[in-house]
Design a protein around this motif. Structure first.
Motif, PDB file in Angstrom:
ATOM      1  N   ILE A  63       0.845  -1.195   0.000  1.00  0.00           N
ATOM      2  CA  ILE A  63       0.000   0.000   0.000  1.00  0.00           C
ATOM      3  C   ILE A  63       0.879   1.244   0.000  1.00  0.00           C
ATOM      4  N   ALA A  64       1.931   1.234   0.816  1.00  0.00           N
ATOM      5  CA  ALA A  64       2.835   2.376   0.854  1.00  0.00           C
ATOM      6  C   ALA A  64       3.536   2.576  -0.486  1.00  0.00           C
TER       7      ALA A  64
ATOM      8  N   LYS B 225       0.903   6.289   3.819  1.00  0.00           N
ATOM      9  CA  LYS B 225       1.887   7.318   4.150  1.00  0.00           C
ATOM     10  C   LYS B 225       3.040   6.789   4.982  1.00  0.00           C
ATOM     11  N   ARG B 226       2.773   5.843   5.840  1.00  0.00           N
ATOM     12  CA  ARG B 226       3.772   5.409   6.820  1.00  0.00           C
ATOM     13  C   ARG B 226       3.993   3.888   6.725  1.00  0.00           C
ATOM     14  N   PRO B 227       5.083   3.457   6.108  1.00  0.00           N
ATOM     15  CA  PRO B 227       5.348   2.015   6.025  1.00  0.00           C
ATOM     16  C   PRO B 227       5.626   1.436   7.409  1.00  0.00           C
TER      17      PRO B 227
ATOM     18  N   SER C 275      13.997  -0.664  -6.851  1.00  0.00           N
ATOM     19  CA  SER C 275      12.965   0.354  -7.049  1.00  0.00           C
ATOM     20  C   SER C 275      12.042   0.441  -5.842  1.00  0.00           C
ATOM     21  N   ALA C 276      11.678  -0.722  -5.267  1.00  0.00           N
ATOM     22  CA  ALA C 276      10.821  -0.711  -4.083  1.00  0.00           C
ATOM     23  C   ALA C 276      11.552  -0.110  -2.892  1.00  0.00           C
ATOM     24  N   GLU C 277      12.837  -0.420  -2.773  1.00  0.00           N
ATOM     25  CA  GLU C 277      13.632   0.138  -1.677  1.00  0.00           C
ATOM     26  C   GLU C 277      13.687   1.660  -1.774  1.00  0.00           C
ATOM     27  N   ALA C 278      13.880   2.167  -2.987  1.00  0.00           N
ATOM     28  CA  ALA C 278      13.924   3.619  -3.168  1.00  0.00           C
ATOM     29  C   ALA C 278      12.584   4.256  -2.852  1.00  0.00           C
ATOM     30  N   ALA C 279      11.495   3.606  -3.303  1.00  0.00           N
ATOM     31  CA  ALA C 279      10.160   4.151  -3.067  1.00  0.00           C
ATOM     32  C   ALA C 279       9.819   4.165  -1.584  1.00  0.00           C
ATOM     33  N   LEU C 280      10.125   3.071  -0.881  1.00  0.00           N
ATOM     34  CA  LEU C 280       9.817   3.029   0.542  1.00  0.00           C
ATOM     35  C   LEU C 280      10.725   3.953   1.342  1.00  0.00           C
ATOM     36  N   SER C 281      11.944   4.161   0.861  1.00  0.00           N
ATOM     37  CA  SER C 281      12.815   5.125   1.520  1.00  0.00           C
ATOM     38  C   SER C 281      12.227   6.524   1.416  1.00  0.00           C
TER      39      SER C 281
END
Length: 276
Positions: A49-50, A207-209, A262-268
């Motif tokens: 979702i995040a 908004k908040r993982p 890509s997921a790591e960058a997005a969640l960061s």
């Protein structure tokens, strides 16, 4: 007992992932062990979702996400998947719709929990974060041991409220978690609220993982939020700040979830925006 061979889900794989090595029986001991193993092995988390990927309201998809992907999910996913497993094992399961009350009164049905029939009906929930870790008898009044705290059911014309008993003071004060009616639902009944919650600007789901799970069947627990790691061991809580650069490594170390680049960058980015 005999596992349903034509089940649409991978029952042996699911049980193996949970670390269940016994012979499942339709009794309270098996149900309790499965709940605690599930809450240990399968995180309650909102990473998809995040990331904006969205989540499916389909139990088979959720089971594959857990067993093949090594992931968890939010209530509609993990409780939906657990219900499918229990039904495949022969338990009689009813999906219950609940209104979450942690932020105050509400009539919005935005949570799914499980009623499981054994010798009597029990409330089971593997998708409500820091909540009870063993089945609670639905037809029983008064306090019950929920594994991590005492709980009770409070009846009203609007439904049954699950309350945790806050015993930090002189008296036990009930803190409402959610209210439900014992009416059967299907996962598709939650489609509209699921879609809304994933984009609602007043909610923190996108908004908040975060990720949280039990440690060793509980009541110990580990929780990773956007900027800190909280660990509960032997009734004592410790917290340590987590920087953006540490977040993905911490997620893998404690939850076994490895993100692609890509997921790591997005969640960061999500974690950075969520930090004060």
């Amino acid at each position: 007992m005999t596992i349903t061979l034509d089940s649409p889900i991978d029952v042996p794989g699911y049980l193996e992932w949970l670390g269940y090595g016994g012979v499942p029986r339709l009794d309270l001991a098996t149900l309790t062990e499965l709940q605690q193993l599930h809450m240990t092995a399968v995180p309650f988390e909102n990473l998809d979702i995040a990331l904006g990927d969205g989540v499916a309201l389909d139990a088979t998809t959720s089971v594959d996400k857990i067993v093949e992907g090594g992931r968890g999910g939010w209530c509609f996913e993990v409780n939906g998947a657990f219900a499918a497993l229990l039904e495949a094992l022969g338990f009689r399961v009813t999906l219950l719709g609940a209104a979450v009350l942690l932020s105050g009164p509400s009539r919005v049905i935005d949570h799914v929990a499980l009623e499981v029939q054994v010798d009597q009906p029990y409330l089971v929930d593997v998708g409500f974060g820091e909540s009870f870790t063993r089945p609670l008898a639905l037809n029983r009044s008064g306090r019950q041991d929920g594994g991590n705290a005492a709980y009770e059911f409070i009846a009203s014309p609007e439904g049954t409220t699950l309350a945790r008993l806050d015993e930090s003071g002189a008296d036990a004060v009930p803190v409402a978690h959610y209210r439900f009616k014992r009416v059967a639902h299907s996962l598709k009944d939650f489609a509209a609220v699921s879609a809304s919650m994933q984009i609602d600007p007043d909610k923190n789901w996108h908004k908040r993982p975060f990720a949280t799970r039990l440690l060793d069947r509980g009541p110990d627990r580990v929780t990773l939020t956007s900027d800190r790691l909280k660990i509960i061991r032997d009734g004592k809580t410790t917290e340590q700040p987590i920087t953006i650069d540490e977040w993905s490594t911490t997620l893998y170390d404690w939850f076994g979830i490895r993100l692609d680049a890509s997921a790591e960058a997005a969640l960061s980015r999500q974690a950075r925006s969520a930090q004060p």
